[in-house]
Design an enzyme around this catalytic site. Structure first.
Site, mmCIF file in Angstrom:
data_model
loop_
_atom_site.group_PDB
_atom_site.id
_atom_site.type_symbol
_atom_site.label_atom_id
_atom_site.label_comp_id
_atom_site.label_asym_id
_atom_site.label_seq_id
_atom_site.Cartn_x
_atom_site.Cartn_y
_atom_site.Cartn_z
ATOM 1 N N ASN A 164 0.797 -1.223 0.000
ATOM 2 C CA ASN A 164 0.000 0.000 0.000
ATOM 3 C C ASN A 164 0.832 1.277 0.000
ATOM 4 O OD1 ASN A 164 -2.380 1.820 1.098
ATOM 5 N ND2 ASN A 164 -0.767 1.911 2.663
ATOM 6 N N TYR A 221 3.083 9.973 -11.277
ATOM 7 C CA TYR A 221 2.213 9.115 -10.469
ATOM 8 C C TYR A 221 1.479 8.117 -11.376
ATOM 9 C CZ TYR A 221 -1.267 8.125 -6.776
ATOM 10 O OH TYR A 221 -2.066 7.525 -5.837
ATOM 11 N N ILE A 264 -9.286 9.745 -2.107
ATOM 12 C CA ILE A 264 -9.742 9.263 -0.796
ATOM 13 C C ILE A 264 -9.248 10.263 0.249
ATOM 14 C CG2 ILE A 264 -9.658 7.333 0.851
ATOM 15 C CD1 ILE A 264 -10.932 6.579 -1.879
HETATM 16 N N1 LIG Z 1 -5.544 9.164 -0.922
HETATM 17 C C1 LIG Z 1 -5.869 9.036 -2.184
HETATM 18 O O1 LIG Z 1 -6.628 9.845 -2.724
HETATM 19 C C2 LIG Z 1 -5.353 7.892 -3.000
HETATM 20 C C3 LIG Z 1 -5.976 7.622 -4.227
HETATM 21 C C4 LIG Z 1 -5.490 6.572 -5.001
HETATM 22 C C5 LIG Z 1 -4.454 5.799 -4.547
HETATM 23 N N2 LIG Z 1 -3.863 6.077 -3.353
HETATM 24 C C6 LIG Z 1 -2.737 5.246 -2.952
HETATM 25 O O2 LIG Z 1 -3.002 4.675 -1.686
HETATM 26 C C7 LIG Z 1 -1.775 4.414 -1.011
HETATM 27 C C8 LIG Z 1 -1.829 5.009 0.374
HETATM 28 O O3 LIG Z 1 -1.993 6.398 0.257
HETATM 29 P P1 LIG Z 1 -2.615 7.316 1.409
HETATM 30 O O4 LIG Z 1 -3.580 8.217 0.758
HETATM 31 O O5 LIG Z 1 -3.023 6.493 2.553
HETATM 32 O O6 LIG Z 1 -1.306 8.210 1.750
HETATM 33 P P2 LIG Z 1 -0.688 8.684 3.143
HETATM 34 O O7 LIG Z 1 0.333 9.698 2.762
HETATM 35 O O8 LIG Z 1 -1.761 9.055 4.102
HETATM 36 O O9 LIG Z 1 0.027 7.359 3.688
HETATM 37 C C9 LIG Z 1 1.103 6.783 3.026
HETATM 38 C C10 LIG Z 1 1.997 6.090 4.038
HETATM 39 O O10 LIG Z 1 3.074 5.492 3.326
HETATM 40 C C11 LIG Z 1 4.264 5.716 4.048
HETATM 41 N N3 LIG Z 1 5.418 5.666 3.162
HETATM 42 C C12 LIG Z 1 5.839 6.603 2.283
HETATM 43 N N4 LIG Z 1 6.986 6.211 1.709
HETATM 44 C C13 LIG Z 1 7.276 4.988 2.228
HETATM 45 C C14 LIG Z 1 8.331 4.075 2.034
HETATM 46 N N5 LIG Z 1 9.348 4.345 1.192
HETATM 47 N N6 LIG Z 1 8.305 2.907 2.715
HETATM 48 C C15 LIG Z 1 7.303 2.633 3.572
HETATM 49 N N7 LIG Z 1 6.290 3.486 3.832
HETATM 50 C C16 LIG Z 1 6.278 4.645 3.151
HETATM 51 C C17 LIG Z 1 4.086 7.086 4.687
HETATM 52 O O11 LIG Z 1 4.949 7.242 5.814
HETATM 53 C C18 LIG Z 1 2.617 7.055 5.058
HETATM 54 O O12 LIG Z 1 2.431 6.567 6.363
HETATM 55 C C19 LIG Z 1 -0.666 5.016 -1.899
HETATM 56 O O13 LIG Z 1 -0.101 3.993 -2.696
HETATM 57 C C20 LIG Z 1 -1.425 5.997 -2.769
HETATM 58 O O14 LIG Z 1 -0.783 6.230 -3.999
HETATM 59 C C21 LIG Z 1 -4.298 7.102 -2.573
#
Ligand SMILES: NC(=O)c1ccc[n+]([C@@H]2O[C@H](COP(=O)([O-])OP(=O)(O)OC[C@H]3O[C@@H](n4cnc5c(N)ncnc54)[C@H](O)[C@@H]3O)[C@@H](O)[C@H]2O)c1
Length: 274
Positions: free
Chosen positions: A87, A152, A185
């Site tokens: 994730n 991205y 999200i």
């Molecule tokens: N929030 C959105 O709108 C959305 C939409 C589509 C996809 N996503 C995807 O969902 C996933 C989670 O995103 P989120 O919105 O919860 O983001 P977020 O920033 O709230 O959480 C991401 C987490 O990943 C950790 N992280 C970052 N780099 C890292 C690394 N090198 N190793 C381990 N951990 C690491 C961060 O410390 C953080 O805790 C991501 O892959 C993101 O691309 C998010």
């Protein structure tokens, strides 16, 4: 997903947003969860909230060896690995002409290699067991154009390709593979901007622009609940929320329409940035 204390799940990027909500929801279903994150404090706080069966570890998904060792240790301690949620991810945005190569490398390292490391660690183990479910997080930006989020989109398309291909390979060997493709999200990611060292003046306001492209941000708790329901059904490409799923289907039939709408959102965002 059944209530079973023996079921185990390893989550990367579990300290925030979707990974945090996921860790909490899996724990609420009685599973044994490893909350891993590059930010150990965040992972620890989530593990405490998850309850006594959860553990927290510091893990940077870019470190292939550390990913392998951590997942193997977790599986060995618990005797099995049921789910791996790859994730962790970051966003990098702006006009492609303004984004330095180092920024492209950074997002490829985390969003592509980070997922791949988890897959390469978990898959052989799951093959030996004869079961397991690999869940890779891509994005709606992995299924269509995401202007100003081109780095991205590059990484998320790669995660979709990895997952849908491996799904077919793995199916006859007992291992499930799904790819999660949410629209916006409600998580800290929407407001975190580019990593500090990359000052990209053409970066969009992610919250505003993604809302224009794909609708207002969806609740992270609802998103995770619906994700788990879709995993129970072993869905392949999981697009959430429902309106994004409809837009995705529509875009497959009428790609020119999606392009036209994206162009219009892009023109508005460029005006708002300047
Ligand atoms: N929030 C959105 O709108 C959305 C939409 C589509 C996809 N996503 C995807 O969902 C996933 C989670 O995103 P989120 O919105 O919860 O983001 P977020 O920033 O709230 O959480 C991401 C987490 O990943 C950790 N992280 C970052 N780099 C890292 C690394 N090198 N190793 C381990 N951990 C690491 C961060 O410390 C953080 O805790 C991501 O892959 C993101 O691309 C998010």
């Amino acid at each position: 997903m059944s209530m079973n204390a023996n079921i185990t799940a390893f989550v990367t990027g579990g300290g925030s947003g979707i990974g945090k909500a996921l860790s909490l929801a899996l724990s609420a279903r009685g599973m044994t969860v490893c909350v891993s994150d590059v930010n150990l404090n965040a992972a620890q706080a989530v593990a405490v909230a998850c309850g006594p069966r959860a553990t927290a570890i510091a893990l940077d998904v870019c470190d292939a060896e550390a990913v392998k060792v951590s997942i193997e240790r977790f599986a060995a301690t618990n005797g099995r690995l049921d789910y791996i949620f790859n994730n962790a991810g970051i966003g990098i945005a702006g006009e492609t002409s303004d984004i330095p190569l180092e920024a492209w490398r950074r997002i490829v390292d985390i969003n592509i290699y980070g997922v791949l490391h988890g897959v390469l660690a978990a898959y052989p183990m799951m093959l030996k067991q004869g079961y397991g479910h690999i869940v890779n997080t891509a994005s709606l930006a992995g299924l269509g154009p995401a202007p100003l989020f081109t780095p991205y989109a590059l990484t998320k398309h790669a995660v979709v390709g990895l997952s849908t291909s491996l799904r077919v390979e793995a199916a006859s060997r007992g291992v499930r593979v799904s790819v999660f493709c949410p629209a916006a999200i409600e998580t800290p990611l929407l407001d975190s901007g580019n990593p500090e060292e990359f000052k990209i003046s053409s970066a969009p306001d992610a919250r505003r622009f993604l809302t224009a492209l794909a609708g207002p941000p969806y609740s992270v708790e609802k998103c995770v609940k619906e994700l788990l329901e879709a995993l129970d059904k072993n869905k392949s490409i999981i697009v959430l929320p429902a309106r994004a799923r409809m837009a995705w289907h529509l875009g497959r039939w009428f790609p020119a329409l999606v392009e036209m709408m994206s162009r219009s959102a892009l023109a508005n965002e460029r005006k708002a940035i300047n």
